[in-house]
Scaffold this motif. Structure first.
Motif, PDB file in Angstrom:
ATOM      1  N   GLU A 204       0.858  -1.179   0.000  1.00  0.00           N
ATOM      2  CA  GLU A 204       0.000   0.000   0.000  1.00  0.00           C
ATOM      3  C   GLU A 204       0.895   1.230   0.000  1.00  0.00           C
ATOM      4  N   LEU A 205       0.817   2.024  -1.069  1.00  0.00           N
ATOM      5  CA  LEU A 205       1.707   3.165  -1.229  1.00  0.00           C
ATOM      6  C   LEU A 205       0.925   4.460  -1.383  1.00  0.00           C
ATOM      7  N   GLY A 206       1.484   5.543  -0.863  1.00  0.00           N
ATOM      8  CA  GLY A 206       1.072   6.867  -1.286  1.00  0.00           C
ATOM      9  C   GLY A 206       1.938   7.276  -2.465  1.00  0.00           C
ATOM     10  N   GLU A 207       1.662   8.455  -2.988  1.00  0.00           N
ATOM     11  CA  GLU A 207       2.510   8.932  -4.069  1.00  0.00           C
ATOM     12  C   GLU A 207       3.907   9.224  -3.511  1.00  0.00           C
ATOM     13  N   PRO A 208       4.948   9.167  -4.343  1.00  0.00           N
ATOM     14  CA  PRO A 208       4.948   9.033  -5.795  1.00  0.00           C
ATOM     15  C   PRO A 208       4.869   7.575  -6.229  1.00  0.00           C
ATOM     16  N   TRP A 209       4.663   7.404  -7.540  1.00  0.00           N
ATOM     17  CA  TRP A 209       4.637   6.093  -8.150  1.00  0.00           C
ATOM     18  C   TRP A 209       5.965   5.366  -7.935  1.00  0.00           C
ATOM     19  N   PRO A 210       5.946   4.039  -7.904  1.00  0.00           N
ATOM     20  CA  PRO A 210       7.210   3.287  -8.002  1.00  0.00           C
ATOM     21  C   PRO A 210       7.941   3.665  -9.288  1.00  0.00           C
ATOM     22  N   GLU A 211       9.252   3.630  -9.247  1.00  0.00           N
ATOM     23  CA  GLU A 211      10.065   4.030 -10.394  1.00  0.00           C
ATOM     24  C   GLU A 211      10.573   2.791 -11.127  1.00  0.00           C
ATOM     25  N   GLU A 212      10.337   2.753 -12.425  1.00  0.00           N
ATOM     26  CA  GLU A 212      10.783   1.611 -13.228  1.00  0.00           C
ATOM     27  C   GLU A 212      12.300   1.610 -13.346  1.00  0.00           C
ATOM     28  N   GLN A 213      12.896   0.424 -13.267  1.00  0.00           N
ATOM     29  CA  GLN A 213      14.340   0.241 -13.396  1.00  0.00           C
ATOM     30  C   GLN A 213      14.600  -0.672 -14.593  1.00  0.00           C
ATOM     31  N   PRO A 214      14.719  -0.105 -15.790  1.00  0.00           N
ATOM     32  CA  PRO A 214      14.789  -0.947 -16.996  1.00  0.00           C
ATOM     33  C   PRO A 214      16.025  -1.826 -17.055  1.00  0.00           C
ATOM     34  N   GLN A 215      17.108  -1.453 -16.372  1.00  0.00           N
ATOM     35  CA  GLN A 215      18.327  -2.256 -16.466  1.00  0.00           C
ATOM     36  C   GLN A 215      18.150  -3.649 -15.887  1.00  0.00           C
ATOM     37  N   ILE A 216      17.199  -3.814 -14.954  1.00  0.00           N
ATOM     38  CA  ILE A 216      16.907  -5.154 -14.425  1.00  0.00           C
ATOM     39  C   ILE A 216      15.447  -5.523 -14.649  1.00  0.00           C
ATOM     40  N   ARG A 217      14.723  -4.664 -15.382  1.00  0.00           N
ATOM     41  CA  ARG A 217      13.296  -4.878 -15.637  1.00  0.00           C
ATOM     42  C   ARG A 217      12.541  -5.011 -14.319  1.00  0.00           C
ATOM     43  N   GLY A 218      12.744  -4.041 -13.462  1.00  0.00           N
ATOM     44  CA  GLY A 218      12.116  -4.067 -12.147  1.00  0.00           C
ATOM     45  C   GLY A 218      11.545  -2.724 -11.759  1.00  0.00           C
ATOM     46  N   TRP A 219      11.133  -2.608 -10.482  1.00  0.00           N
ATOM     47  CA  TRP A 219      10.534  -1.394  -9.945  1.00  0.00           C
ATOM     48  C   TRP A 219      11.170  -1.079  -8.594  1.00  0.00           C
ATOM     49  N   TRP A 220      11.380   0.216  -8.350  1.00  0.00           N
ATOM     50  CA  TRP A 220      11.976   0.689  -7.117  1.00  0.00           C
ATOM     51  C   TRP A 220      10.942   1.490  -6.327  1.00  0.00           C
ATOM     52  N   ILE A 221      10.750   1.126  -5.070  1.00  0.00           N
ATOM     53  CA  ILE A 221       9.861   1.857  -4.166  1.00  0.00           C
ATOM     54  C   ILE A 221      10.756   2.584  -3.170  1.00  0.00           C
ATOM     55  N   GLN A 222      10.721   3.896  -3.201  1.00  0.00           N
ATOM     56  CA  GLN A 222      11.729   4.667  -2.482  1.00  0.00           C
ATOM     57  C   GLN A 222      11.351   4.998  -1.046  1.00  0.00           C
ATOM     58  N   ARG A 223      10.096   4.897  -0.658  1.00  0.00           N
ATOM     59  CA  ARG A 223       9.688   5.317   0.673  1.00  0.00           C
ATOM     60  C   ARG A 223       9.226   4.131   1.514  1.00  0.00           C
ATOM     61  N   PRO A 224       9.284   4.265   2.838  1.00  0.00           N
ATOM     62  CA  PRO A 224       8.674   3.236   3.690  1.00  0.00           C
ATOM     63  C   PRO A 224       7.194   3.078   3.369  1.00  0.00           C
ATOM     64  N   HIS A 225       6.690   1.866   3.465  1.00  0.00           N
ATOM     65  CA  HIS A 225       5.317   1.592   3.064  1.00  0.00           C
ATOM     66  C   HIS A 225       4.835   0.336   3.786  1.00  0.00           C
ATOM     67  N   GLY A 226       3.533   0.104   3.709  1.00  0.00           N
ATOM     68  CA  GLY A 226       2.953  -1.090   4.289  1.00  0.00           C
ATOM     69  C   GLY A 226       3.000  -2.253   3.329  1.00  0.00           C
ATOM     70  N   VAL A 227       3.419  -3.418   3.824  1.00  0.00           N
ATOM     71  CA  VAL A 227       3.453  -4.628   3.007  1.00  0.00           C
ATOM     72  C   VAL A 227       2.780  -5.745   3.789  1.00  0.00           C
ATOM     73  N   SER A 228       2.003  -6.550   3.101  1.00  0.00           N
ATOM     74  CA  SER A 228       1.356  -7.699   3.731  1.00  0.00           C
ATOM     75  C   SER A 228       1.592  -8.926   2.868  1.00  0.00           C
ATOM     76  N   TYR A 229       1.666 -10.067   3.519  1.00  0.00           N
ATOM     77  CA  TYR A 229       1.842 -11.337   2.814  1.00  0.00           C
ATOM     78  C   TYR A 229       0.475 -11.887   2.442  1.00  0.00           C
ATOM     79  N   VAL A 230       0.372 -12.422   1.230  1.00  0.00           N
ATOM     80  CA  VAL A 230      -0.887 -12.990   0.737  1.00  0.00           C
ATOM     81  C   VAL A 230      -0.708 -14.499   0.635  1.00  0.00           C
ATOM     82  N   PRO A 231      -1.254 -15.288   1.578  1.00  0.00           N
ATOM     83  CA  PRO A 231      -1.130 -16.747   1.498  1.00  0.00           C
ATOM     84  C   PRO A 231      -1.836 -17.294   0.262  1.00  0.00           C
TER      85      PRO A 231
END
Length: 273
Positions: A204-231
């Motif tokens: 669950e993120l507020g702005e800004p958007w995650p930043e795309e990292q094309p060199q590894i085809r991934g995404w970077w989330i720069q701020r602390p945020h909430g994460v939950s595991y989905v069984p």
């Protein structure tokens, strides 16, 4: 008795007219201010007709239809051209998909629907108003247990990769019946899992958007945020606070690296073997 070639269900003009009517109705239901849906539909229709023409300029003249020409030959040529002009189901579907993309992008509701959720490498990211960050002590993943690296590799169905830019992991965990492997170093956490089976983590993120990292085809989330595991049953567990995180996929394995800054995270990700 031979049948007429101009069968009602095979007339391209009628099919194109039906497509135009459907697109007009769709545009009215979305209340798009501009461009006018009818104009979009006409553009799609013109595109379909251009593609059907041998020279790409529209309807071609019918060979053998001039003065003194054989009427039978003109009819046969006209029928062949009409068959080429008739839009195939695949072409019609492609046209509708283009129009839908235009219409969604032209409305605030459409842009919000596209921009609010990102699913990538087994992670579902929600961007919006996440509220306050979770508090409390985070719980381990379901069935989490400490193992050696060799035991982890023998316990799961996907290849467990290790970054060469870091020393041997200080701790290795396997959770949820082999669904997730977690490698731990001081201040760094690397989760690995099958990134093709569905959502494993939800963020669950507020702005800004995650930043795309094309060199590894991934995404970077720069701020602390909430994460939950989905069984595997699809019901998310309680959230915890995650630090800056890099998410990427290596073959069929999803990876989320939490802890280091972006420059170091990218170096670690590039060294995963």
């Amino acid at each position: 008795m031979s049948s007429s070639p101009d069968r009602p269900d095979d007339r391209p003009d009628e099919r194109l007219a039906d497509l135009e009517a459907d697109l007009l109705a769709l545009g009215e239901s979305l209340a798009v201010p501009a461009p006018p849906p009818s104009g979009v539909a006409r553009a799609v229709r013109a595109r379909l007709e251009r593609e059907a023409s041998p020279d790409g300029r529209g309807r071609e003249a019918v060979p053998g239809s001039g003065p003194g020409a054989d009427p039978g030959r003109a009819d046969r040529n006209r029928w062949g051209i009409l068959r080429r002009l008739r839009p195939s189901p695949r072409r019609v579907a492609a046209g509708v998909a283009v129009v839908l993309a235009v219409l969604l992008g032209a409305t605030p509701q459409g842009r919000a629907a596209v921009a609010s959720v990102l699913r990538f490498a087994g992670v579902e990211i929600h961007v919006g108003e996440p509220g306050p960050l979770p508090t409390g002590v985070p719980r381990p993943l379901p069935g989490e247990r400490r193992v050696t690296l060799d035991e982890a590799r023998a316990s799961v169905r996907f290849p467990v990769a290790v970054p060469t830019a870091l020393p041997e992991p200080a701790d290795v965990r396997v959770a949820d019946g082999g669904r997730v492997v977690t490698l731990l170093w001081p201040g760094i956490r690397l989760d690995e899992y099958d990134g093709t089976l569905g959502v494993v983590f939800r963020k669950e993120l507020g702005e800004p958007w995650p930043e795309e990292q094309p060199q590894i085809r991934g995404w970077w989330i720069q701020r602390p945020h909430g994460v939950s595991y989905v069984p595997s049953n699809g019901v998310p567990r309680e959230e915890r606070v995650a630090g800056p995180t890099l998410i990427w996929q290596r073959h069929a394995v999803g990876l989320r690296l939490e802890g280091p800054d972006r420059a170091r995270a990218l170096r670690i990700a590039a060294s995963v073997r």
